[in-house]
Design an enzyme around this catalytic site. Sequence first.
Site, mmCIF file in Angstrom:
data_model
loop_
_atom_site.group_PDB
_atom_site.id
_atom_site.type_symbol
_atom_site.label_atom_id
_atom_site.label_comp_id
_atom_site.label_asym_id
_atom_site.label_seq_id
_atom_site.Cartn_x
_atom_site.Cartn_y
_atom_site.Cartn_z
ATOM 1 N N HIS A 307 0.871 -1.080 0.014
ATOM 2 C CA HIS A 307 0.080 0.119 0.151
ATOM 3 C C HIS A 307 0.912 1.326 -0.111
ATOM 4 C CE1 HIS A 307 -3.369 2.847 1.371
ATOM 5 N NE2 HIS A 307 -4.133 1.815 0.770
ATOM 6 N N ASP A 364 -7.862 -5.291 0.044
ATOM 7 C CA ASP A 364 -8.389 -6.386 -1.207
ATOM 8 C C ASP A 364 -8.103 -7.394 -0.962
ATOM 9 O OD1 ASP A 364 -7.520 -3.450 -3.070
ATOM 10 O OD2 ASP A 364 -9.477 -4.154 -2.985
HETATM 11 C C1 SDX Z 1 -6.431 -0.250 -2.866
HETATM 12 O O1 SDX Z 1 -4.406 4.382 -2.052
HETATM 13 C C2 SDX Z 1 -5.348 3.934 -1.441
HETATM 14 O O2 SDX Z 1 -5.987 4.219 -0.301
HETATM 15 C C3 SDX Z 1 -5.823 2.589 -2.215
HETATM 16 C C4 SDX Z 1 -7.220 1.759 -1.216
HETATM 17 C C5 SDX Z 1 -8.179 2.713 -1.198
HETATM 18 O O3 SDX Z 1 -8.916 2.334 -0.239
HETATM 19 O O4 SDX Z 1 -8.615 3.333 -1.903
HETATM 20 O O5 SDX Z 1 -6.297 1.236 -0.117
HETATM 21 C C6 SDX Z 1 -7.420 0.550 -2.097
HETATM 22 O O6 SDX Z 1 -5.954 0.202 -3.891
HETATM 23 C C7 SDX Z 1 -5.317 -0.968 -2.152
HETATM 24 C C8 SDX Z 1 -4.106 -1.456 -3.031
HETATM 25 C C9 SDX Z 1 -4.378 -2.513 -4.022
HETATM 26 N N1 SDX Z 1 -3.662 -2.912 -4.917
HETATM 27 C C10 SDX Z 1 -2.869 -4.114 -4.833
HETATM 28 O O7 SDX Z 1 -2.949 -4.929 -3.928
HETATM 29 C C11 SDX Z 1 -1.863 -4.364 -5.977
HETATM 30 C C12 SDX Z 1 -0.816 -4.822 -5.408
HETATM 31 N N2 SDX Z 1 0.197 -3.976 -4.813
HETATM 32 C C13 SDX Z 1 1.111 -3.149 -5.407
HETATM 33 O O8 SDX Z 1 0.783 -3.004 -6.872
HETATM 34 C C14 SDX Z 1 1.532 -1.701 -4.946
HETATM 35 O O9 SDX Z 1 1.813 -2.419 -3.574
HETATM 36 C C15 SDX Z 1 0.668 -0.800 -4.819
HETATM 37 C C16 SDX Z 1 0.190 -0.371 -5.898
HETATM 38 C C17 SDX Z 1 -0.366 -0.977 -3.752
HETATM 39 C C18 SDX Z 1 1.564 0.367 -4.265
HETATM 40 O O10 SDX Z 1 2.474 0.899 -5.061
HETATM 41 P P1 SDX Z 1 3.637 1.784 -4.771
HETATM 42 O O11 SDX Z 1 3.094 2.718 -3.424
HETATM 43 O O12 SDX Z 1 3.756 2.594 -5.956
HETATM 44 O O13 SDX Z 1 4.825 1.056 -4.467
HETATM 45 P P2 SDX Z 1 5.980 0.438 -5.257
HETATM 46 O O14 SDX Z 1 5.474 -0.295 -6.567
HETATM 47 O O15 SDX Z 1 6.982 1.681 -5.394
HETATM 48 O O16 SDX Z 1 6.720 -0.696 -4.569
HETATM 49 C C19 SDX Z 1 7.803 -0.332 -3.500
HETATM 50 C C20 SDX Z 1 8.437 -1.824 -3.527
HETATM 51 C C21 SDX Z 1 8.931 -2.329 -4.739
HETATM 52 O O17 SDX Z 1 10.055 -3.197 -4.614
HETATM 53 P P3 SDX Z 1 11.693 -2.343 -5.067
HETATM 54 O O18 SDX Z 1 11.468 -1.598 -6.320
HETATM 55 O O19 SDX Z 1 11.708 -1.269 -3.490
HETATM 56 O O20 SDX Z 1 12.491 -3.511 -4.889
HETATM 57 O O21 SDX Z 1 7.592 -2.940 -2.858
HETATM 58 C C22 SDX Z 1 7.506 -3.986 -4.038
HETATM 59 C C23 SDX Z 1 7.691 -3.422 -5.372
HETATM 60 O O22 SDX Z 1 8.289 -4.050 -6.225
HETATM 61 N N3 SDX Z 1 6.145 -4.390 -3.987
HETATM 62 C C24 SDX Z 1 5.622 -5.467 -4.165
HETATM 63 C C25 SDX Z 1 4.433 -5.562 -3.948
HETATM 64 N N4 SDX Z 1 3.926 -4.210 -3.755
HETATM 65 C C26 SDX Z 1 5.080 -3.548 -3.816
HETATM 66 N N5 SDX Z 1 6.098 -6.637 -4.332
HETATM 67 C C27 SDX Z 1 5.469 -7.832 -4.697
HETATM 68 N N6 SDX Z 1 4.287 -7.867 -4.567
HETATM 69 C C28 SDX Z 1 3.223 -6.709 -4.211
HETATM 70 N N7 SDX Z 1 2.330 -6.759 -4.152
#
Ligand code: SDX
Length: 429
Positions: A307, A364
Amino acid sequence: MSDKAVLTLEGKQYEYDIHTGSEGERCIDITNLRKETGYITMDEGFGNTGSCYSDITFVDGAKGILKYRGYPIEDIAENATFVETAYLILYGELPTADQLRSFSGALKEHAPLHTNLKHHFSGLPSDAPPMAILSAMLNMVSCFHPDILEVHTSGKGFDKSAALLLSKVRTIAAWVFRMAAGKAFNDPNPNLSYCANFLHMMFSDPYQEYIPSPVIEKALNLFLVLHADHEQNCSTSTVRVVGSSRANLFSSVSAGVCALWGPLHGGANTAVIQMLEEIQASGRPVTDYINMAKAKNNTFRLMGFGHRVYKNFDPRSIILKKAVDDVLQELNMQDPLLDIARELEEKTLADSYFKERNLYPNVDFYSGILLRAIGIPLNMYTVMFAIGRMPGWIANWRELHDHKQRISRPRQIFTGSNTRSYIPLEKRT
Ligand code: SDX
Protein backbone atom coordinates in the site's frame (compact mmCIF):
# COMPACT_ATOMS: atom_id res chain seq x y z
CA MET A 1 9.20 23.45 15.97
CA SER A 2 9.84 25.97 13.17
CA ASP A 3 6.84 27.00 11.11
CA LYS A 4 9.05 27.94 8.16
CA ALA A 5 11.05 25.83 5.69
CA VAL A 6 14.13 27.42 4.15
CA LEU A 7 15.16 26.47 0.63
CA THR A 8 18.54 27.52 -0.73
CA LEU A 9 18.65 27.71 -4.52
CA GLU A 10 21.57 29.09 -6.51
CA GLY A 11 22.88 30.84 -3.40
CA LYS A 12 19.55 32.49 -2.60
CA GLN A 13 17.32 31.57 0.35
CA TYR A 14 13.56 31.22 0.13
CA GLU A 15 11.16 30.68 3.04
CA TYR A 16 7.97 28.66 2.85
CA ASP A 17 5.26 28.25 5.47
CA ILE A 18 4.88 24.94 7.28
CA HIS A 19 1.28 23.98 8.05
CA THR A 20 0.29 21.37 10.65
CA GLY A 21 -2.94 19.36 10.43
CA SER A 22 -5.23 18.40 13.31
CA GLU A 23 -3.48 15.02 13.59
CA GLY A 24 0.00 16.53 13.58
CA GLU A 25 0.84 15.93 9.91
CA ARG A 26 3.07 18.67 8.51
CA CYS A 27 3.46 20.11 5.02
CA ILE A 28 5.53 22.75 3.31
CA ASP A 29 3.30 25.14 1.41
CA ILE A 30 5.05 25.67 -1.95
CA THR A 31 2.16 27.50 -3.61
CA ASN A 32 4.52 30.33 -4.64
CA LEU A 33 7.61 28.24 -5.39
CA ARG A 34 7.56 28.58 -9.19
CA LYS A 35 6.65 32.27 -9.14
CA GLU A 36 9.54 33.01 -6.76
CA THR A 37 12.22 30.58 -7.98
CA GLY A 38 11.20 29.40 -11.48
CA TYR A 39 11.52 25.85 -10.17
CA ILE A 40 8.82 23.22 -9.79
CA THR A 41 9.02 20.05 -7.69
CA MET A 42 8.84 16.55 -9.18
CA ASP A 43 7.10 13.69 -7.35
CA GLU A 44 5.89 10.99 -9.78
CA GLY A 45 2.91 9.21 -8.26
CA PHE A 46 2.52 12.07 -5.75
CA GLY A 47 3.85 9.94 -2.86
CA ASN A 48 5.19 13.05 -1.11
CA THR A 49 2.73 15.63 -2.40
CA GLY A 50 -0.44 16.85 -0.74
CA SER A 51 -3.27 17.87 -3.09
CA CYS A 52 -5.66 19.35 -0.54
CA TYR A 53 -6.62 19.94 3.06
CA SER A 54 -9.44 17.61 4.06
CA ASP A 55 -11.71 17.03 7.07
CA ILE A 56 -13.15 13.74 5.86
CA THR A 57 -10.79 10.80 6.47
CA PHE A 58 -7.49 10.39 8.27
CA VAL A 59 -5.02 7.56 7.71
CA ASP A 60 -1.84 7.03 9.71
CA GLY A 61 0.02 4.51 7.54
CA ALA A 62 2.77 3.91 10.08
CA LYS A 63 0.34 3.03 12.88
CA GLY A 64 -2.36 1.39 10.78
CA ILE A 65 -4.97 3.96 11.81
CA LEU A 66 -8.04 4.87 9.72
CA LYS A 67 -10.71 7.32 10.94
CA TYR A 68 -13.85 8.61 9.20
CA ARG A 69 -14.56 12.17 10.45
CA GLY A 70 -12.58 11.30 13.62
CA TYR A 71 -14.31 7.99 14.32
CA PRO A 72 -11.89 4.98 14.30
CA ILE A 73 -12.78 2.46 11.60
CA GLU A 74 -12.99 -0.27 14.26
CA ASP A 75 -15.84 1.60 16.02
CA ILE A 76 -17.68 2.37 12.80
CA ALA A 77 -17.29 -1.18 11.48
CA GLU A 78 -18.58 -2.61 14.75
CA ASN A 79 -21.53 -0.27 15.26
CA ALA A 80 -22.62 1.61 12.14
CA THR A 81 -24.63 0.63 9.08
CA PHE A 82 -23.40 1.68 5.66
CA VAL A 83 -26.20 4.26 5.43
CA GLU A 84 -25.13 5.83 8.75
CA THR A 85 -21.50 5.75 7.59
CA ALA A 86 -22.39 7.36 4.26
CA TYR A 87 -24.27 10.14 6.12
CA LEU A 88 -21.27 10.67 8.45
CA ILE A 89 -18.83 10.92 5.54
CA LEU A 90 -21.12 13.22 3.56
CA TYR A 91 -22.27 15.57 6.32
CA GLY A 92 -19.54 15.28 8.95
CA GLU A 93 -21.66 13.98 11.84
CA LEU A 94 -23.42 10.73 12.69
CA PRO A 95 -27.12 11.23 11.86
CA THR A 96 -29.79 11.69 14.52
CA ALA A 97 -32.77 9.35 14.32
CA ASP A 98 -34.74 11.96 12.34
CA GLN A 99 -31.84 12.67 9.99
CA LEU A 100 -31.33 8.94 9.41
CA ARG A 101 -35.05 8.45 8.71
CA SER A 102 -35.05 11.29 6.21
CA PHE A 103 -31.80 10.15 4.54
CA SER A 104 -33.03 6.56 4.29
CA GLY A 105 -36.28 7.86 2.81
CA ALA A 106 -34.36 9.74 0.13
CA LEU A 107 -32.36 6.61 -0.70
CA LYS A 108 -35.59 4.62 -1.07
CA GLU A 109 -37.15 7.37 -3.18
CA HIS A 110 -34.24 7.47 -5.61
CA ALA A 111 -33.65 3.72 -5.95
CA PRO A 112 -35.64 3.17 -9.19
CA LEU A 113 -34.00 3.85 -12.56
CA HIS A 114 -35.81 5.74 -15.33
CA THR A 115 -37.57 3.27 -17.64
CA ASN A 116 -35.62 4.53 -20.65
CA LEU A 117 -32.35 3.65 -18.89
CA LYS A 118 -33.37 0.00 -19.01
CA HIS A 119 -33.18 0.09 -22.81
CA HIS A 120 -29.49 1.03 -22.66
CA PHE A 121 -28.80 -2.25 -20.89
CA SER A 122 -30.54 -4.26 -23.61
CA GLY A 123 -28.11 -3.07 -26.28
CA LEU A 124 -25.00 -4.26 -24.43
CA PRO A 125 -23.23 -7.61 -24.89
CA SER A 126 -23.79 -9.90 -21.89
CA ASP A 127 -20.03 -10.16 -21.34
CA ALA A 128 -19.52 -6.38 -21.28
CA PRO A 129 -17.19 -5.38 -18.39
CA PRO A 130 -19.41 -4.34 -15.45
CA MET A 131 -17.15 -1.39 -14.58
CA ALA A 132 -17.52 -0.02 -18.13
CA ILE A 133 -21.31 -0.23 -17.82
CA LEU A 134 -21.30 1.28 -14.33
CA SER A 135 -19.21 4.26 -15.40
CA ALA A 136 -21.37 4.85 -18.49
CA MET A 137 -24.66 4.48 -16.63
CA LEU A 138 -23.64 6.88 -13.86
CA ASN A 139 -23.11 9.53 -16.51
CA MET A 140 -26.30 8.47 -18.30
CA VAL A 141 -28.41 8.91 -15.15
CA SER A 142 -27.68 12.62 -15.26
CA CYS A 143 -29.45 12.84 -18.64
CA PHE A 144 -32.71 12.07 -16.82
CA HIS A 145 -32.12 14.59 -14.04
CA PRO A 146 -31.19 17.88 -15.73
CA ASP A 147 -32.12 19.72 -12.54
CA ILE A 148 -29.07 18.33 -10.73
CA LEU A 149 -26.65 18.57 -13.63
CA GLU A 150 -25.83 21.92 -12.09
CA VAL A 151 -23.06 21.93 -9.50
CA HIS A 152 -24.99 21.77 -6.23
CA THR A 153 -22.59 21.69 -3.27
CA SER A 154 -25.10 22.39 -0.54
CA GLY A 155 -28.78 22.47 0.31
CA LYS A 156 -31.50 20.43 -1.35
CA GLY A 157 -29.67 20.23 -4.69
CA PHE A 158 -26.67 18.53 -3.12
CA ASP A 159 -28.80 16.33 -0.84
CA LYS A 160 -30.78 15.07 -3.83
CA SER A 161 -27.65 14.50 -5.97
CA ALA A 162 -25.92 12.58 -3.19
CA ALA A 163 -28.93 10.41 -2.30
CA LEU A 164 -29.69 9.78 -5.95
CA LEU A 165 -26.15 8.60 -6.71
CA LEU A 166 -25.80 6.52 -3.54
CA SER A 167 -29.06 4.78 -4.29
CA LYS A 168 -28.89 4.40 -8.04
CA VAL A 169 -25.31 3.07 -8.07
CA ARG A 170 -26.75 0.06 -6.24
CA THR A 171 -29.62 -0.44 -8.70
CA ILE A 172 -27.32 -0.05 -11.70
CA ALA A 173 -24.87 -2.58 -10.20
CA ALA A 174 -27.61 -5.15 -9.62
CA TRP A 175 -28.98 -4.68 -13.13
CA VAL A 176 -25.49 -5.08 -14.61
CA PHE A 177 -25.35 -8.49 -12.96
CA ARG A 178 -28.90 -9.43 -14.05
CA MET A 179 -28.20 -8.40 -17.66
CA ALA A 180 -24.96 -10.45 -17.75
CA ALA A 181 -26.81 -13.43 -16.29
CA GLY A 182 -29.61 -13.06 -18.84
CA LYS A 183 -32.14 -12.53 -16.06
CA ALA A 184 -35.04 -10.08 -15.75
CA PHE A 185 -34.37 -6.93 -13.76
CA ASN A 186 -35.74 -6.72 -10.21
CA ASP A 187 -37.18 -3.36 -9.25
CA PRO A 188 -36.04 -2.02 -5.86
CA ASN A 189 -38.24 -2.88 -2.89
CA PRO A 190 -38.68 0.23 -0.68
CA ASN A 191 -39.50 -1.95 2.32
CA LEU A 192 -35.97 -3.35 2.46
CA SER A 193 -32.78 -1.90 3.96
CA TYR A 194 -30.03 -0.56 1.69
CA CYS A 195 -28.10 -3.84 1.63
CA ALA A 196 -31.11 -6.20 1.66
CA ASN A 197 -32.58 -4.22 -1.26
CA PHE A 198 -29.37 -4.62 -3.25
CA LEU A 199 -29.26 -8.36 -2.60
CA HIS A 200 -32.95 -8.60 -3.54
CA MET A 201 -32.29 -6.80 -6.84
CA MET A 202 -29.32 -9.10 -7.44
CA PHE A 203 -30.74 -12.48 -6.57
CA SER A 204 -34.57 -12.49 -6.42
CA ASP A 205 -36.32 -14.43 -9.14
CA PRO A 206 -39.89 -14.06 -10.38
CA TYR A 207 -41.20 -16.84 -8.16
CA GLN A 208 -38.70 -16.63 -5.35
CA GLU A 209 -37.92 -13.41 -3.52
CA TYR A 210 -34.38 -13.51 -2.18
CA ILE A 211 -34.39 -12.79 1.55
CA PRO A 212 -30.78 -12.48 2.78
CA SER A 213 -29.82 -14.10 6.06
CA PRO A 214 -28.84 -11.54 8.75
CA VAL A 215 -25.28 -12.88 8.46
CA ILE A 216 -25.10 -12.10 4.74
CA GLU A 217 -26.72 -8.67 5.12
CA LYS A 218 -24.34 -7.80 7.97
CA ALA A 219 -21.32 -8.97 5.93
CA LEU A 220 -22.33 -6.79 2.98
CA ASN A 221 -22.87 -3.83 5.28
CA LEU A 222 -19.40 -4.32 6.71
CA PHE A 223 -17.81 -4.63 3.27
CA LEU A 224 -19.39 -1.33 2.16
CA VAL A 225 -18.53 0.46 5.43
CA LEU A 226 -14.87 -0.52 5.09
CA HIS A 227 -14.70 0.84 1.53
CA ALA A 228 -16.55 4.12 2.16
CA ASP A 229 -13.57 6.49 1.96
CA HIS A 230 -9.81 6.50 2.10
CA GLU A 231 -8.20 9.95 1.73
CA GLN A 232 -6.76 10.94 -1.67
CA ASN A 233 -6.45 7.47 -3.25
CA CYS A 234 -6.23 7.19 -7.03
CA SER A 235 -9.97 7.17 -7.74
CA THR A 236 -10.87 9.87 -5.20
CA SER A 237 -8.09 12.07 -6.57
CA THR A 238 -9.57 11.46 -10.02
CA VAL A 239 -13.00 12.59 -8.82
CA ARG A 240 -11.39 15.74 -7.41
CA VAL A 241 -9.41 16.47 -10.56
CA VAL A 242 -12.50 16.13 -12.75
CA GLY A 243 -14.63 18.06 -10.26
CA SER A 244 -12.03 20.82 -10.07
CA SER A 245 -12.99 21.89 -13.60
CA ARG A 246 -16.51 22.41 -12.11
CA ALA A 247 -17.77 19.34 -13.97
CA ASN A 248 -20.94 17.95 -12.41
CA LEU A 249 -20.98 15.25 -9.74
CA PHE A 250 -22.18 12.48 -12.08
CA SER A 251 -19.31 12.90 -14.56
CA SER A 252 -16.82 13.20 -11.70
CA VAL A 253 -17.82 9.92 -10.03
CA SER A 254 -18.09 8.25 -13.43
CA ALA A 255 -14.40 9.09 -13.90
CA GLY A 256 -13.70 7.76 -10.40
CA VAL A 257 -15.17 4.40 -11.44
CA CYS A 258 -12.70 4.25 -14.33
CA ALA A 259 -9.71 4.94 -12.07
CA LEU A 260 -10.90 2.38 -9.53
CA TRP A 261 -11.07 -0.29 -12.26
CA GLY A 262 -7.28 -0.73 -12.50
CA PRO A 263 -5.72 -3.85 -10.87
CA LEU A 264 -3.35 -1.70 -8.82
CA HIS A 265 -6.38 -0.06 -7.18
CA GLY A 266 -9.95 -1.34 -6.89
CA GLY A 267 -9.39 -4.06 -9.48
CA ALA A 268 -7.04 -5.75 -7.00
CA ASN A 269 -9.91 -7.47 -5.16
CA THR A 270 -10.67 -9.39 -8.34
CA ALA A 271 -6.98 -10.02 -9.07
CA VAL A 272 -6.49 -11.48 -5.57
CA ILE A 273 -9.13 -14.16 -6.15
CA GLN A 274 -7.72 -14.89 -9.61
CA MET A 275 -4.28 -15.25 -8.04
CA LEU A 276 -5.57 -17.55 -5.29
CA GLU A 277 -7.49 -19.64 -7.83
CA GLU A 278 -4.36 -19.92 -9.97
CA ILE A 279 -2.30 -21.06 -6.97
CA GLN A 280 -5.01 -23.57 -6.08
CA ALA A 281 -5.25 -24.92 -9.64
CA SER A 282 -1.48 -25.09 -10.07
CA GLY A 283 -0.99 -27.34 -7.08
CA ARG A 284 2.32 -25.52 -6.61
CA PRO A 285 3.42 -24.38 -3.14
CA VAL A 286 2.65 -20.74 -2.28
CA THR A 287 6.40 -20.24 -1.80
CA ASP A 288 6.78 -20.50 -5.60
CA TYR A 289 4.50 -17.48 -5.98
CA ILE A 290 6.17 -15.60 -3.14
CA ASN A 291 9.53 -16.13 -4.85
CA MET A 292 8.09 -14.94 -8.18
CA ALA A 293 6.83 -11.79 -6.46
CA LYS A 294 10.30 -11.18 -5.04
CA ALA A 295 12.17 -11.80 -8.31
CA LYS A 296 13.37 -8.51 -9.83
CA ASN A 297 12.96 -9.75 -13.40
CA ASN A 298 9.43 -10.96 -12.81
CA THR A 299 6.47 -8.59 -13.07
CA PHE A 300 4.30 -10.89 -10.94
CA ARG A 301 3.07 -9.21 -7.77
CA LEU A 302 1.19 -10.64 -4.82
CA MET A 303 -2.14 -8.95 -5.37
CA GLY A 304 -3.72 -7.64 -2.20
CA PHE A 305 -0.32 -6.87 -0.69
CA GLY A 306 1.34 -3.52 -0.24
CA HIS A 307 0.00 0.00 0.00
CA ARG A 308 1.27 3.50 -0.77
CA VAL A 309 0.27 4.75 2.67
CA TYR A 310 0.04 1.78 5.05
CA LYS A 311 3.51 0.68 6.12
CA ASN A 312 1.87 -1.40 8.79
CA PHE A 313 -1.29 -3.50 8.69
CA ASP A 314 -4.22 -2.02 6.77
CA PRO A 315 -6.78 -2.02 9.63
CA ARG A 316 -9.49 -2.94 7.15
CA SER A 317 -7.74 -6.20 6.25
CA ILE A 318 -7.66 -7.19 9.93
CA ILE A 319 -11.40 -6.53 10.27
CA LEU A 320 -12.14 -8.34 7.00
CA LYS A 321 -10.03 -11.37 7.93
CA LYS A 322 -12.05 -11.82 11.13
CA ALA A 323 -15.33 -11.22 9.31
CA VAL A 324 -14.48 -13.92 6.76
CA ASP A 325 -13.85 -16.42 9.56
CA ASP A 326 -17.12 -15.49 11.30
CA VAL A 327 -19.26 -15.53 8.16
CA LEU A 328 -17.90 -18.84 6.86
CA GLN A 329 -18.40 -20.39 10.29
CA GLU A 330 -21.95 -19.02 10.65
CA LEU A 331 -22.83 -20.19 7.15
CA ASN A 332 -21.09 -23.47 7.81
CA MET A 333 -19.02 -22.91 4.67
CA GLN A 334 -15.43 -23.76 3.80
CA ASP A 335 -13.37 -21.87 1.25
CA PRO A 336 -10.07 -23.47 0.19
CA LEU A 337 -8.93 -20.06 -1.08
CA LEU A 338 -9.01 -18.81 2.51
CA ASP A 339 -6.48 -21.44 3.54
CA ILE A 340 -4.19 -20.37 0.68
CA ALA A 341 -4.63 -16.70 1.63
CA ARG A 342 -3.79 -17.41 5.26
CA GLU A 343 -0.66 -19.34 4.25
CA LEU A 344 0.44 -16.52 1.93
CA GLU A 345 0.00 -13.97 4.70
CA GLU A 346 1.81 -16.10 7.25
CA LYS A 347 4.81 -16.74 4.97
CA THR A 348 5.15 -13.15 3.73
CA LEU A 349 5.04 -11.78 7.27
CA ALA A 350 8.12 -13.88 8.01
CA ASP A 351 9.92 -12.94 4.77
CA SER A 352 12.55 -10.19 4.79
CA TYR A 353 11.61 -8.97 1.27
CA PHE A 354 8.10 -8.08 2.44
CA LYS A 355 9.17 -6.89 5.87
CA GLU A 356 11.85 -4.56 4.46
CA ARG A 357 9.30 -3.05 2.10
CA ASN A 358 6.51 -2.93 4.68
CA LEU A 359 4.28 -5.04 2.48
CA TYR A 360 1.21 -6.23 4.38
CA PRO A 361 -2.21 -7.44 3.26
CA ASN A 362 -4.37 -4.49 2.21
CA VAL A 363 -8.15 -4.08 2.07
CA ASP A 364 -8.35 -6.17 -1.10
CA PHE A 365 -6.63 -9.28 0.24
CA TYR A 366 -9.57 -10.77 2.17
CA SER A 367 -12.45 -8.72 0.79
CA GLY A 368 -12.93 -11.02 -2.21
CA ILE A 369 -13.31 -14.07 0.01
CA LEU A 370 -16.06 -12.25 1.92
CA LEU A 371 -17.81 -11.40 -1.37
CA ARG A 372 -17.56 -15.08 -2.39
CA ALA A 373 -19.28 -16.06 0.87
CA ILE A 374 -22.04 -13.51 0.15
CA GLY A 375 -22.49 -15.00 -3.32
CA ILE A 376 -21.31 -12.03 -5.40
CA PRO A 377 -19.80 -13.16 -8.75
CA LEU A 378 -16.13 -12.34 -9.38
CA ASN A 379 -16.73 -9.88 -12.20
CA MET A 380 -18.78 -7.72 -9.81
CA TYR A 381 -16.12 -7.33 -7.09
CA THR A 382 -14.77 -3.96 -8.18
CA VAL A 383 -18.33 -2.75 -8.78
CA MET A 384 -18.96 -3.57 -5.09
CA PHE A 385 -15.91 -1.47 -4.18
CA ALA A 386 -17.41 1.42 -6.21
CA ILE A 387 -20.74 1.17 -4.34
CA GLY A 388 -18.83 1.36 -1.05
CA ARG A 389 -16.63 4.27 -2.18
CA MET A 390 -19.49 6.40 -3.49
CA PRO A 391 -19.93 8.41 -0.22
CA GLY A 392 -16.21 9.21 -0.16
CA TRP A 393 -16.17 10.36 -3.77
CA ILE A 394 -19.24 12.58 -3.26
CA ALA A 395 -17.89 14.06 -0.01
CA ASN A 396 -14.50 14.86 -1.58
CA TRP A 397 -16.15 16.39 -4.63
CA ARG A 398 -18.22 18.64 -2.37
CA GLU A 399 -15.21 19.54 -0.20
CA LEU A 400 -13.18 20.77 -3.14
CA HIS A 401 -16.01 23.19 -3.93
CA ASP A 402 -16.43 24.23 -0.29
CA HIS A 403 -12.71 25.01 -0.25
CA LYS A 404 -13.04 26.82 -3.59
CA GLN A 405 -10.14 24.72 -4.87
CA ARG A 406 -8.47 25.87 -8.09
CA ILE A 407 -8.65 23.69 -11.21
CA SER A 408 -6.10 20.88 -10.99
CA ARG A 409 -3.36 21.50 -13.50
CA PRO A 410 0.04 19.95 -12.60
CA ARG A 411 3.24 21.14 -14.31
CA GLN A 412 5.86 18.92 -16.04
CA ILE A 413 9.50 18.88 -17.05
CA PHE A 414 9.77 18.61 -20.86
CA THR A 415 12.30 16.01 -22.03
CA GLY A 416 11.43 15.86 -25.74
CA SER A 417 13.01 17.38 -28.87
CA ASN A 418 14.24 20.93 -28.84
CA THR A 419 13.05 23.38 -31.52
CA ARG A 420 13.37 22.04 -35.07
CA SER A 421 12.09 23.09 -38.52
CA TYR A 422 9.30 21.49 -40.53
CA ILE A 423 10.47 18.94 -43.15
CA PRO A 424 8.40 18.84 -46.32
CA LEU A 425 6.90 15.42 -47.06
CA GLU A 426 9.00 14.84 -50.18
CA LYS A 427 12.19 15.37 -48.16
CA ARG A 428 11.35 12.95 -45.39
CA THR A 429 13.18 9.65 -45.62
C1 SDX B 1 -6.25 -0.05 -2.90
O1 SDX B 1 -4.44 4.45 -2.02
C2 SDX B 1 -5.39 3.82 -1.40
O2 SDX B 1 -5.80 4.20 -0.33
C3 SDX B 1 -5.98 2.62 -2.13
C4 SDX B 1 -6.97 1.79 -1.35
C5 SDX B 1 -8.28 2.55 -1.12
O3 SDX B 1 -8.98 2.22 -0.15
O4 SDX B 1 -8.64 3.43 -1.97
O5 SDX B 1 -6.41 1.39 -0.12
C6 SDX B 1 -7.39 0.55 -2.15
O6 SDX B 1 -6.07 0.26 -4.06
C7 SDX B 1 -5.31 -0.98 -2.19
C8 SDX B 1 -4.11 -1.47 -3.08
C9 SDX B 1 -4.61 -2.58 -4.01
N1 SDX B 1 -3.57 -2.95 -4.96
C10 SDX B 1 -2.91 -4.13 -4.88
O7 SDX B 1 -3.08 -4.96 -3.98
C11 SDX B 1 -1.95 -4.39 -6.03
C12 SDX B 1 -0.63 -4.96 -5.48
N2 SDX B 1 0.07 -3.91 -4.74
C13 SDX B 1 1.04 -3.12 -5.46
O8 SDX B 1 0.97 -3.06 -6.82
C14 SDX B 1 1.52 -1.88 -4.70
O9 SDX B 1 1.82 -2.29 -3.44
C15 SDX B 1 0.62 -0.67 -4.67
C16 SDX B 1 0.14 -0.29 -6.02
C17 SDX B 1 -0.54 -0.92 -3.78
C18 SDX B 1 1.44 0.48 -4.07
O10 SDX B 1 2.42 0.79 -5.01
P1 SDX B 1 3.60 1.83 -4.64
O11 SDX B 1 3.30 2.58 -3.40
O12 SDX B 1 3.87 2.62 -5.89
O13 SDX B 1 4.80 0.89 -4.28
P2 SDX B 1 5.90 0.41 -5.30
O14 SDX B 1 5.24 -0.17 -6.51
O15 SDX B 1 6.86 1.54 -5.49
O16 SDX B 1 6.60 -0.80 -4.51
C19 SDX B 1 7.64 -0.54 -3.55
C20 SDX B 1 8.46 -1.84 -3.51
C21 SDX B 1 8.93 -2.28 -4.90
O17 SDX B 1 10.07 -3.09 -4.72
P3 SDX B 1 11.55 -2.39 -4.93
O18 SDX B 1 11.49 -1.68 -6.30
O19 SDX B 1 11.70 -1.43 -3.77
O20 SDX B 1 12.53 -3.55 -4.90
O21 SDX B 1 7.62 -2.91 -3.02
C22 SDX B 1 7.47 -3.89 -4.06
C23 SDX B 1 7.82 -3.21 -5.36
O22 SDX B 1 8.30 -4.17 -6.30
N3 SDX B 1 6.05 -4.29 -4.03
C24 SDX B 1 5.61 -5.53 -4.19
C25 SDX B 1 4.22 -5.44 -4.07
N4 SDX B 1 3.86 -4.18 -3.84
C26 SDX B 1 5.00 -3.47 -3.83
N5 SDX B 1 6.25 -6.70 -4.42
C27 SDX B 1 5.47 -7.80 -4.54
N6 SDX B 1 4.12 -7.80 -4.42
C28 SDX B 1 3.46 -6.64 -4.19
N7 SDX B 1 2.13 -6.63 -4.08
